[in-house]
Scaffold this active site. Structure first.
Site, mmCIF file in Angstrom:
data_model
loop_
_atom_site.group_PDB
_atom_site.id
_atom_site.type_symbol
_atom_site.label_atom_id
_atom_site.label_comp_id
_atom_site.label_asym_id
_atom_site.label_seq_id
_atom_site.Cartn_x
_atom_site.Cartn_y
_atom_site.Cartn_z
ATOM 1 N N GLY A 13 37.324 44.146 31.880
ATOM 2 C CA GLY A 13 38.581 44.850 32.166
ATOM 3 C C GLY A 13 39.687 44.440 31.217
ATOM 4 N N SER A 15 40.955 46.374 28.603
ATOM 5 C CA SER A 15 41.672 47.451 27.912
ATOM 6 C C SER A 15 43.171 47.397 28.182
ATOM 7 C CB SER A 15 41.115 48.811 28.350
ATOM 8 O OG SER A 15 41.049 48.881 29.758
ATOM 9 N N VAL A 65 31.738 47.121 35.877
ATOM 10 C CA VAL A 65 31.184 45.815 36.279
ATOM 11 C C VAL A 65 30.500 45.848 37.651
ATOM 12 C CG1 VAL A 65 32.777 44.445 34.870
ATOM 13 C CG2 VAL A 65 33.388 44.986 37.258
ATOM 14 N N SER A 143 43.513 35.490 42.814
ATOM 15 C CA SER A 143 44.880 35.961 43.084
ATOM 16 C C SER A 143 45.529 35.033 44.102
ATOM 17 C CB SER A 143 44.851 37.376 43.661
ATOM 18 O OG SER A 143 46.122 37.701 44.193
ATOM 19 N N TYR A 156 41.113 43.520 49.207
ATOM 20 C CA TYR A 156 41.468 42.855 47.943
ATOM 21 C C TYR A 156 41.565 41.339 48.151
ATOM 22 C CZ TYR A 156 44.257 41.653 43.798
ATOM 23 O OH TYR A 156 44.721 41.083 42.625
ATOM 24 N N LYS A 160 39.220 38.327 46.514
ATOM 25 C CA LYS A 160 39.789 37.259 45.682
ATOM 26 C C LYS A 160 39.525 35.885 46.296
ATOM 27 C CE LYS A 160 41.259 39.888 42.436
ATOM 28 N NZ LYS A 160 40.733 39.753 41.072
HETATM 29 P P1 NAP Z 1 45.400 46.449 35.557
HETATM 30 O O1 NAP Z 1 46.586 46.426 34.672
HETATM 31 O O2 NAP Z 1 45.284 47.504 36.606
HETATM 32 O O3 NAP Z 1 44.088 46.490 34.610
HETATM 33 C C1 NAP Z 1 42.813 46.527 35.233
HETATM 34 C C2 NAP Z 1 41.759 46.441 34.163
HETATM 35 O O4 NAP Z 1 40.475 46.392 34.833
HETATM 36 C C3 NAP Z 1 41.734 47.635 33.230
HETATM 37 O O5 NAP Z 1 41.438 47.189 31.931
HETATM 38 C C4 NAP Z 1 40.574 48.484 33.786
HETATM 39 O O6 NAP Z 1 39.907 49.214 32.762
HETATM 40 C C5 NAP Z 1 39.639 47.399 34.288
HETATM 41 N N1 NAP Z 1 38.695 47.853 35.314
HETATM 42 C C6 NAP Z 1 38.973 48.416 36.515
HETATM 43 N N2 NAP Z 1 37.823 48.671 37.180
HETATM 44 C C7 NAP Z 1 36.808 48.253 36.363
HETATM 45 C C8 NAP Z 1 35.407 48.238 36.490
HETATM 46 N N3 NAP Z 1 34.774 48.710 37.585
HETATM 47 N N4 NAP Z 1 34.665 47.737 35.466
HETATM 48 C C9 NAP Z 1 35.271 47.261 34.342
HETATM 49 N N5 NAP Z 1 36.599 47.255 34.168
HETATM 50 C C10 NAP Z 1 37.369 47.739 35.177
HETATM 51 O O7 NAP Z 1 45.242 45.061 36.346
HETATM 52 P P2 NAP Z 1 45.835 43.605 36.004
HETATM 53 O O8 NAP Z 1 47.100 43.451 36.720
HETATM 54 O O9 NAP Z 1 45.738 43.358 34.552
HETATM 55 O O10 NAP Z 1 44.767 42.713 36.782
HETATM 56 C C11 NAP Z 1 43.727 42.017 36.115
HETATM 57 C C12 NAP Z 1 43.119 41.033 37.101
HETATM 58 O O11 NAP Z 1 44.121 40.128 37.555
HETATM 59 C C13 NAP Z 1 42.560 41.703 38.346
HETATM 60 O O12 NAP Z 1 41.376 41.052 38.755
HETATM 61 C C14 NAP Z 1 43.647 41.488 39.371
HETATM 62 O O13 NAP Z 1 43.157 41.502 40.686
HETATM 63 C C15 NAP Z 1 44.159 40.110 38.961
HETATM 64 N N6 NAP Z 1 45.516 39.840 39.427
HETATM 65 C C16 NAP Z 1 46.583 40.555 38.985
HETATM 66 C C17 NAP Z 1 47.861 40.248 39.444
HETATM 67 C C18 NAP Z 1 49.091 40.976 38.956
HETATM 68 O O14 NAP Z 1 50.200 40.639 39.429
HETATM 69 N N7 NAP Z 1 48.988 41.929 38.061
HETATM 70 C C19 NAP Z 1 48.025 39.227 40.403
HETATM 71 C C20 NAP Z 1 46.925 38.528 40.830
HETATM 72 C C21 NAP Z 1 45.668 38.838 40.351
HETATM 73 P P3 NAP Z 1 40.120 50.809 32.434
HETATM 74 O O15 NAP Z 1 41.596 51.072 32.397
HETATM 75 O O16 NAP Z 1 39.448 50.953 31.099
HETATM 76 O O17 NAP Z 1 39.396 51.574 33.494
#
Ligand code: NAP
Length: 250
Positions: A13, A15, A65, A143, A156, A160
């Site tokens: 993930g 991108s 994934v 998370s 979710y 996590k």
């Molecule tokens: P995001 O901006 O929504 O990006 C999600 C990424 O995951 C994108 O690159 C998407 O790819 C990819 N993805 C989604 N479903 C997928 C799948 N089935 N197989 C492969 N790739 C997949 O999210 P983010 O905020 O960067 O979060 C990244 C991680 O950090 C996640 O695990 C999230 O739970 C964790 N997290 C985030 C936060 C926060 O505040 N943002 C807080 C705690 C934890 P495409 O666009 O190419 O589909």
């Protein structure tokens, strides 16, 4: 981080968002990068260009994934291109704001399949290769809600929290093979997962709850990941590193 030069890092993930931040930091440390995406082909291509400009090799692979065959192809492509896999960052994740009583079984299964089963599938396939060379580092993105709970996305938070138990268990199994397994637990980060859901006012209110006074940036998770992947963390395994600006302290 000298010890990361020439290593191969696969970030699921990557991108967009935190995964992209991890890929950029690891590329700056000299790692060859595998970018994984599902929908965001153009963003993945942009990241490939950016990482190559940093002087490392990179490859993008479309793979969901949560699908076993996709994951097998993802790891095979990595190993065939770079000769192995040194670092796996299990970052891909999705979420959905609903109360427990509003969730269908399909909603529950979709989030668990991506966020937790995906971590299992990618780790299993990667560890098979890491065992052969008796080294490797796996870093799983959890998370803060795994530790605090949340009142609007129980599937979710469960996925996590599952990652934390998964991390400790695989750390125990893999330690005899020189493989370390850790987790990073982000607080609130400025990505597509958070920003489209809140107004400017709500962002300010959220930032006011953070002792360091702001949301985190994806590259700040990348820095924690690079540390855990490096030799500087050589005696750390089964641990969760909280990166949250002080919003939760343990
Ligand atoms: P995001 O901006 O929504 O990006 C999600 C990424 O995951 C994108 O690159 C998407 O790819 C990819 N993805 C989604 N479903 C997928 C799948 N089935 N197989 C492969 N790739 C997949 O999210 P983010 O905020 O960067 O979060 C990244 C991680 O950090 C996640 O695990 C999230 O739970 C964790 N997290 C985030 C936060 C926060 O505040 N943002 C807080 C705690 C934890 P495409 O666009 O190419 O589909």
């Amino acid at each position: 981080m000298e010890s990361l030069k020439g290593k191969t890092a696969l970030i699921t993930g990557s991108s967009r968002g935190i995964g992209r931040g991890c890929a950029l930091v690891l590329a700056r440390c000299g790692c060859n990068i595998v970018v994984n995406y599902v929908e965001s082909l153009e963003k993945a291509q942009t990241l490939i260009k950016e990482t190559r400009e940093l002087g490392v090799e990179s490859l993008s692979v479309r793979a969901d994934v949560s699908r076993e065959q996709d994951v097998k192809l993802l790891i095979e492509s990595t190993v065939n291109t770079f000769g192995g896999i040194d670092i796996l960052v299990n970052n891909a994740g999705i979420h959905q704001h609903l109360k427990t009583w509003e969730l269908s079984l399909e909603d529950w299964n979709r989030v668990i399949a991506t966020n937790l089963t995906g971590v299992f599938l990618c780790s299993r396939e990667a560890v098979i290769h890491m065992k052969k060379v008796r080294s490797g580092s796996i870093i799983n993105i959890s998370s803060c809600v795994a530790f605090t709970g949340t009142d609007h996305e129980i599937h979710y938070a469960s996925s996590k929290a599952g990652i934390v138990g998964f991390t400790k268990s695989l750390a125990l199994e893999a330690a005899p093979y020189g493989i370390r397994v850790n987790a990073v637990s982000p607080g609130f980060f400025a990505t597509d997962m958070v920003l489209p859901l809140i107004t400017d006012e709500e962002r300010k209110a959220l930032e006011a709850t953070v002792p360091l006074g702001r949301l985190g940036t994806p590259e700040e998770i990348g820095d924690a990941v690079a540390f855990l992947a490096s030799d500087r963390a050589r005696y750390i395994t089964g641990e969760t590193l909280h990166v949250n600006g002080g919003v939760i302290m343990y």
